[in-house]
Design an enzyme around this catalytic site. Structure first.
Site, PDB file in Angstrom:
ATOM      1  N   ASP A 142      89.472  67.812 -15.456  1.00  0.00           N
ATOM      2  CA  ASP A 142      89.097  68.280 -16.542  1.00  0.00           C
ATOM      3  C   ASP A 142      89.848  69.493 -17.166  1.00  0.00           C
ATOM      4  O   ASP A 142      89.259  69.619 -18.134  1.00  0.00           O
ATOM      5  CB  ASP A 142      87.618  69.175 -16.209  1.00  0.00           C
ATOM      6  CG  ASP A 142      86.741  67.350 -15.963  1.00  0.00           C
ATOM      7  OD1 ASP A 142      87.123  66.414 -16.184  1.00  0.00           O
ATOM      8  OD2 ASP A 142      85.325  67.844 -15.528  1.00  0.00           O
TER       9      ASP A 142
ATOM     10  N   LYS B 209      86.803  59.507 -19.531  1.00  0.00           N
ATOM     11  CA  LYS B 209      86.128  60.756 -19.534  1.00  0.00           C
ATOM     12  C   LYS B 209      85.195  60.931 -20.729  1.00  0.00           C
ATOM     13  O   LYS B 209      84.842  59.327 -21.400  1.00  0.00           O
ATOM     14  CB  LYS B 209      87.356  62.386 -19.560  1.00  0.00           C
ATOM     15  CG  LYS B 209      87.639  61.620 -18.770  1.00  0.00           C
ATOM     16  CD  LYS B 209      87.139  62.437 -17.263  1.00  0.00           C
ATOM     17  CE  LYS B 209      87.940  62.442 -15.893  1.00  0.00           C
ATOM     18  NZ  LYS B 209      86.953  62.384 -14.306  1.00  0.00           N
TER      19      LYS B 209
ATOM     20  N   ARG C 214      90.378  60.810 -23.703  1.00  0.00           N
ATOM     21  CA  ARG C 214      90.925  62.326 -23.566  1.00  0.00           C
ATOM     22  C   ARG C 214      92.534  62.687 -23.635  1.00  0.00           C
ATOM     23  O   ARG C 214      93.124  63.343 -24.791  1.00  0.00           O
ATOM     24  CB  ARG C 214      90.452  63.119 -22.750  1.00  0.00           C
ATOM     25  CG  ARG C 214      89.701  63.507 -22.276  1.00  0.00           C
ATOM     26  CD  ARG C 214      89.154  65.007 -21.523  1.00  0.00           C
ATOM     27  NE  ARG C 214      87.706  65.086 -21.609  1.00  0.00           N
ATOM     28  CZ  ARG C 214      86.770  65.465 -20.809  1.00  0.00           C
ATOM     29  NH1 ARG C 214      87.208  65.701 -19.682  1.00  0.00           N
ATOM     30  NH2 ARG C 214      85.934  66.015 -20.774  1.00  0.00           N
TER      31      ARG C 214
ATOM     32  N   ARG D 185      84.547  69.424 -23.902  1.00  0.00           N
ATOM     33  CA  ARG D 185      85.864  69.623 -23.853  1.00  0.00           C
ATOM     34  C   ARG D 185      87.373  69.754 -24.754  1.00  0.00           C
ATOM     35  O   ARG D 185      87.911  70.095 -25.321  1.00  0.00           O
ATOM     36  CB  ARG D 185      86.467  69.371 -22.669  1.00  0.00           C
ATOM     37  CG  ARG D 185      85.531  69.102 -21.261  1.00  0.00           C
ATOM     38  CD  ARG D 185      86.320  69.130 -19.568  1.00  0.00           C
ATOM     39  NE  ARG D 185      85.128  69.338 -18.938  1.00  0.00           N
ATOM     40  CZ  ARG D 185      84.560  70.076 -18.868  1.00  0.00           C
ATOM     41  NH1 ARG D 185      84.437  71.347 -18.981  1.00  0.00           N
ATOM     42  NH2 ARG D 185      83.654  69.990 -17.746  1.00  0.00           N
TER      43      ARG D 185
END
Ligand code: S3P
Length: 452
Positions: free
Chosen positions: A326, A353, A357, A406
């Site tokens: 992550d 994800k 990403r 994120r």
């Protein structure tokens, strides 16, 4: 549920000398598991340090809908579980919002029950592949009605008696491993997961703590075999959730790249299956002091003192990916301010994800003037020490976050060290994993705020 329909744009501007001592919210992986096992086990579970983010609250709501009683008692969360094998059929669909871990682990937890459970989620979760969890569940006798490509919304119907299986996980995924182990709790006999590459081991640790029969051994090829005994008794426990290293990652990199910074983050979980980013940053020349190492609630924990550092680019080995899966978006931000090139290999999993990403990071870097290139499973970033010429405050240079917390936090950190700062299209979904992120950063001296 987890993201408001109205996006909330945010921005960050060049900052200096972040300083202070802070704690980050509880670990997301441990929080989900504590509520699930607490809700399943007989008796009382008391959880301190629970992450009160939208993802985890969705898991709490799901466990309530299946019979667990959950309430807050001061700073603690108290769960009265139903007893292994005794979850109830939920009356309505379980809405997991943005949460991949909550939804996939719960599919394992209840999929094998002789009842019907419906799973729904937000636009991001509804795009993510669920087949990786549904395939082993089908082998255990579960019938699946799903949208095209095994995606949400979907409905599971368990068999009268589940079939215990031996399952070799085809991708390095703690979610898949955990879903099969949790499903095994409701199958007679032994369910075994073979994990060729070790991933975070919170499910195994917590199953042991709650009294499940579980045995783990390594084979001659280095694969881990995790065998769980079904239909045993689980007993409520006291769980202490340490600070989330994946949340601490944003503060660590913010302190490293922001000139003159000196920040201490207390109570960070240091389970070796989660510390790949720290290893990588140390190799890049980061000044990170690991102090006050101790054990909390069965996990290694430490305080981290992080000072602004001159970083240099490195090649991050592919085998490190599971221990920092992550953290690649925020590593890409660190790499943007490092001397030379950073190559991240073996990161294909980033594509499934909360967003793709790999693509989202590459686009955001490009929008902000960072030279990078990407392939199917790799990303290469060329750094600009000092951040001169980087960043963009113009309306057309906004980072697209794709409902991914994120990506949002990474590029707000980016703006602190980029000459022109950075803008993101939405920060609302940060609450899924790190409620209070903007305020905490502002408290350290970061110029970060909702776009006025
Ligand atoms: C998690 C496992 C990882 C990680 C996710 C949390 C978990 O996913 O990306 O944020 O708690 O098991 P994968 O298992 O899909 O790699």
């Amino acid at each position: 549920m987890s993201t408001s329909l109205q996006p909330t744009p945010a921005l960050s501007r060049p900052s200096s000398s972040l300083s202070g001592t802070v704690r980050v919210p509880g670990d997301k992986s441990v929080s989900h598991r504590a509520l699930m096992l607490g809700g399943l086990a007989a008796g009382e579970t008391r959880i301190s340090g629970l992450l009160e983010g939208d993802d985890v609250l969705a898991t709490a709501a799901a466990m309530r809908a299946m019979g667990a009683q959950i309430h807050q008692d001061g700073a603690e969360w108290v769960v009265h579980g139903v007893g292994n094998g005794c979850l109830l059929e939920p009356e309505a669909a379980l809405d997991f919002g943005n949460a991949g871990t909550g939804s996939r682990l719960t599919m394992g937890l209840v999929g094998t029950y002789d009842m019907e459970t419906r799973f729904v989620g937000d636009a991001s979760l509804s795009r993510r592949p669920m087949g990786r969890v549904l395939d082993p569940l089908r082998q255990m006798g579960v019938q699946v009605e799903a949208s095209a490509g095994d995606r949400l919304p979907l409905t599971l119907h368990g068999p009268r008696t589940a079939n215990p299986i031996t399952y070799r996980v085809p991708v390095a995924s703690a979610q898949v491993k955990s879903a099969v182990l949790l499903a095994g709790l409701n199958a007679p006999g032994i369910t075994t997961v073979i994990e060729p590459v070790m991933t975070r081991d919170h499910t195994e640790n917590m199953l042991k703590a709650f009294g499940a029969g579980i045995e783990i051994h390594g084979d001659a090829n280095g694969a881990r075999h995790i065998a769980v005994e079904g239909q045993g008794t689980l007993a409520g426990q006291r769980v202490t959730v340490p600070g989330d290293p994946s949340s601490a990652a944003f503060l660590i990199v913010a302190a490293l790249v922001t000139h003159g910074s000196d920040v201490t983050i207390e109570n960070v979980m240091m389970n070796p299956t989660r510390t790949g980013l720290i290893t990588t940053l140390l190799e890049m020349g980061a000044v990170i002091e690991v102090t006050n190492e101790r054990q909390t609630g069965g996990e290694d924990v430490a305080d981290l003192r992080v000072r602004a550092s001159d970083l240099k680019g490195i090649e991050v080995p592919a085998e490190r990916a599971p221990s920092m899966i992550d953290e690649y978006p925020i590593l890409a931000v660190a790499a943007s301010f490092a001397e030379g090139e950073t190559l991240m290999a073996g990161i294909e999993e980033l594509r499934v994800k909360e967003s793709d990403r790999l693509a989202a990071v590459a686009n955001a870097l490009e929008v902000n003037g960072v030279t990078c290139s990407a392939g199917r499973d790799w990303l290469k970033v060329t750094g600009h020490p000092g951040g001169k010429g980087l960043g963009a405050m113009t309306a057309d240079a906004v980072v697209e976050t794709h409902l991914d917390h994120r990506i949002a936090m990474s590029f707000l950190v980016f703006g602190l060290a980029a000459e022109h700062g950075a803008r993101i299209d939405d920060c609302a979904m940060i609450a899924t994993s790190f409620p209070g992120f903007l305020d905490l950063m502002a408290g350290l001296g970061a110029a970060m705020q909702v776009d006025p």
